[in-house]
Scaffold this active site. Structure first.
Site, PDB file in Angstrom:
ATOM      1  N   GLN A  97       9.498  11.898  10.866  1.00  0.00           N
ATOM      2  CA  GLN A  97       8.043  11.846  10.765  1.00  0.00           C
ATOM      3  C   GLN A  97       7.555  10.488  11.276  1.00  0.00           C
ATOM      4  O   GLN A  97       7.954   9.440  10.768  1.00  0.00           O
ATOM      5  CB  GLN A  97       7.560  12.039   9.325  1.00  0.00           C
ATOM      6  CG  GLN A  97       6.037  12.178   9.267  1.00  0.00           C
ATOM      7  CD  GLN A  97       5.461  12.140   7.877  1.00  0.00           C
ATOM      8  OE1 GLN A  97       5.522  11.107   7.219  1.00  0.00           O
ATOM      9  NE2 GLN A  97       4.913  13.260   7.420  1.00  0.00           N
ATOM     10  N   TYR A 179      -3.251   8.522   7.098  1.00  0.00           N
ATOM     11  CA  TYR A 179      -2.653   7.726   8.168  1.00  0.00           C
ATOM     12  C   TYR A 179      -3.498   7.836   9.444  1.00  0.00           C
ATOM     13  O   TYR A 179      -4.507   8.524   9.471  1.00  0.00           O
ATOM     14  CB  TYR A 179      -1.182   8.094   8.334  1.00  0.00           C
ATOM     15  CG  TYR A 179      -0.419   7.582   7.131  1.00  0.00           C
ATOM     16  CD1 TYR A 179       0.059   6.280   7.104  1.00  0.00           C
ATOM     17  CD2 TYR A 179      -0.281   8.358   5.982  1.00  0.00           C
ATOM     18  CE1 TYR A 179       0.680   5.772   5.971  1.00  0.00           C
ATOM     19  CE2 TYR A 179       0.335   7.852   4.849  1.00  0.00           C
ATOM     20  CZ  TYR A 179       0.816   6.558   4.845  1.00  0.00           C
ATOM     21  OH  TYR A 179       1.408   6.046   3.715  1.00  0.00           O
ATOM     22  N   ARG A 226       1.560  17.257  11.024  1.00  0.00           N
ATOM     23  CA  ARG A 226       1.166  17.523   9.638  1.00  0.00           C
ATOM     24  C   ARG A 226      -0.308  17.186   9.473  1.00  0.00           C
ATOM     25  O   ARG A 226      -0.768  16.110   9.888  1.00  0.00           O
ATOM     26  CB  ARG A 226       1.996  16.697   8.655  1.00  0.00           C
ATOM     27  CG  ARG A 226       1.632  17.010   7.194  1.00  0.00           C
ATOM     28  CD  ARG A 226       2.564  16.346   6.219  1.00  0.00           C
ATOM     29  NE  ARG A 226       2.240  16.746   4.845  1.00  0.00           N
ATOM     30  CZ  ARG A 226       2.960  16.407   3.776  1.00  0.00           C
ATOM     31  NH1 ARG A 226       4.049  15.678   3.922  1.00  0.00           N
ATOM     32  NH2 ARG A 226       2.594  16.798   2.574  1.00  0.00           N
ATOM     33  N   GLY A 313       8.704  18.427  -2.220  1.00  0.00           N
ATOM     34  CA  GLY A 313       8.827  16.984  -2.247  1.00  0.00           C
ATOM     35  C   GLY A 313       9.592  16.512  -3.455  1.00  0.00           C
ATOM     36  O   GLY A 313      10.815  16.375  -3.434  1.00  0.00           O
ATOM     37  N   ARG A 314       8.877  16.269  -4.558  1.00  0.00           N
ATOM     38  CA  ARG A 314       9.484  15.677  -5.749  1.00  0.00           C
ATOM     39  C   ARG A 314      10.741  16.391  -6.246  1.00  0.00           C
ATOM     40  O   ARG A 314      11.691  15.714  -6.681  1.00  0.00           O
ATOM     41  CB  ARG A 314       8.435  15.589  -6.859  1.00  0.00           C
ATOM     42  CG  ARG A 314       7.414  14.478  -6.657  1.00  0.00           C
ATOM     43  CD  ARG A 314       6.138  14.696  -7.462  1.00  0.00           C
ATOM     44  NE  ARG A 314       5.302  15.738  -6.885  1.00  0.00           N
ATOM     45  CZ  ARG A 314       4.179  16.183  -7.428  1.00  0.00           C
ATOM     46  NH1 ARG A 314       3.765  15.697  -8.587  1.00  0.00           N
ATOM     47  NH2 ARG A 314       3.456  17.113  -6.824  1.00  0.00           N
TER      48      ARG A 314
END
Length: 362
Positions: A97, A179, A226, A313-314
């Site tokens: 990424q 971002y 993304r 994710g987590r």
């Protein structure tokens, strides 16, 4: 379970539909090269259908905070090659990424000491990790001029070429979660009145320029993106995301990318609105700003036709064998929160898989 079935749609040939989502963990050397523990960490999770790395800065002028890794120098390429070789040796697939901080950052957090710059001089209120381990109060970023914008686009393309040289299977452009490309898309961070601001067409110009530069560098089949429409995380504001993201997805759809990674949220049902407008592979992220994604939630998303793959994710942080645990409906290990952003392997690559955990208990 559909989540555990193969997925094949060129160029993706995946053994299951479970994707490891990008997660910043801050395990790099002072120069931005990933540590040896990073190779262990990703290799341990190679049973995922696809791994997407933590965000990697394409150039030091886009470093969002200290200890985030880079993909700019030969040393970076060599270090990431050790990661990709470790993942491939275990049969995995891994995309890098590319994450440009834009307005996010601080001179004392960057290896080159540069001042952060985004589309406009709008402060990000979040505090930033510094090289000395402390956190800094926010500073006002500079506004990128045209030369700065053009340089950033070139940096993405150069980093994409470095990713291929390092053995990655492709790259994901991080245009979400505050971002740089997201900063050009959002209402409150893009106050420009030139060709990069104002209208929907103008706000899309930078993200599309990045996509086109990367696809020119490494091919559309190795390029993905993304998006997080309407995501308020990190002080972003998009009052009416639907018109802009419908137009953006329509433009992206024509480019034949490897996949679209799309974050859903409670304010704007991006999956339901944009899925019909995207004809390629779609990865859904349903856990952002919500409870962690569960196998049941992922399965429901796939069965509803809202995505082809689902990113977790987590759950992957403390469960390197997450695919195995989902397959056999095993309990998930808890995260040791105090080690999330440490410098060592502790709380990072030392989580046991299920069989090892059982042996320890015995």
């Amino acid at each position: 379970m559909l989540l555990l079935t193969e997925y094949r749609n060129h160029p993706l040939d995946l053994p299951n539909r479970i994707v490891m989502s990008p997660m910043t963990r801050l395990r790099s050397l002072p120069d931005g090269s990933p540590t040896d523990a990073v190779a262990d960490y990703y290799a341990q999770r190679a049973t995922a259908g696809l791994i997407i790395t933590e965000g990697i800065w394409p150039h030091s002028t886009g470093q969002s905070e200290a200890w985030v890794p880079g993909l700019q120098t030969p040393a970076h390429v060599a270090a990431w090659r050790r990661v990709t070789e470790a993942v491939h040796a275990r049969g995995g697939r891994i995309f890098a990424q590319l994450m440009h901080g834009g307005r996010k950052g601080h001179p004392l957090a960057r290896i080159d000491g540069s001042w952060p710059a985004g589309p406009s001089a709008v402060v990000d209120d979040d505090r930033v990790h510094l090289i000395d381990g402390s956190k800094a109060d926010p500073i006002t970023p500079a506004a990128l001029d045209r030369a700065g914008i053009e340089a950033a686009v070139r940096h993405y393309a150069a980093a994409a070429r470095n990713a291929v040289a390092a053995g990655f299977d492709g790259v994901e452009i991080h245009a979400a979660n505050s971002y740089l490309p997201h900063q050009f898309l959002a209402d409150n961070t893009n106050l420009r009145d030139d060709e990069y601001g104002g209208s929907i067409v103008n706000r899309m110009r930078l993200p599309l320029a990045v996509v086109d530069a990367v696809t020119d560098a490494i091919g559309a089949e190795h390029t993905s993106i993304r998006l997080s429409p309407g995501n308020p995380q990190f002080n972003m504001s998009e009052a009416d995301p639907a018109p802009l993201y419908r137009a953006l997805v329509a433009e992206l759809d024509r480019r034949g990318l490897a996949y679209l990674h799309l974050t859903d949220n409670d304010h704007y049902p991006a999956l339901r609105d944009l899925r019909p407008r995207w004809h390629g592979t779609l990865i859904a992220n349903i856990g952002e700003n919500r409870e962690p994604t569960t196998a049941a939630g992922a399965e429901e998303t796939l069965r509803a036709g809202l995505a082809d793959l689902v990113s977790f994710g987590r759950p992957f942080i403390a469960n390197p064998d997450l695919v195995h645990r989902i397959r056999y409906d095993l309990p998930l290990a808890p995260i040791r929160e105090e080690f999330l952003y440490g410098r060592t392997a502790e709380g990072y690559s030392d989580y046991p898989n299920w069989s090892a955990a059982e042996l320890v208990r015995d």
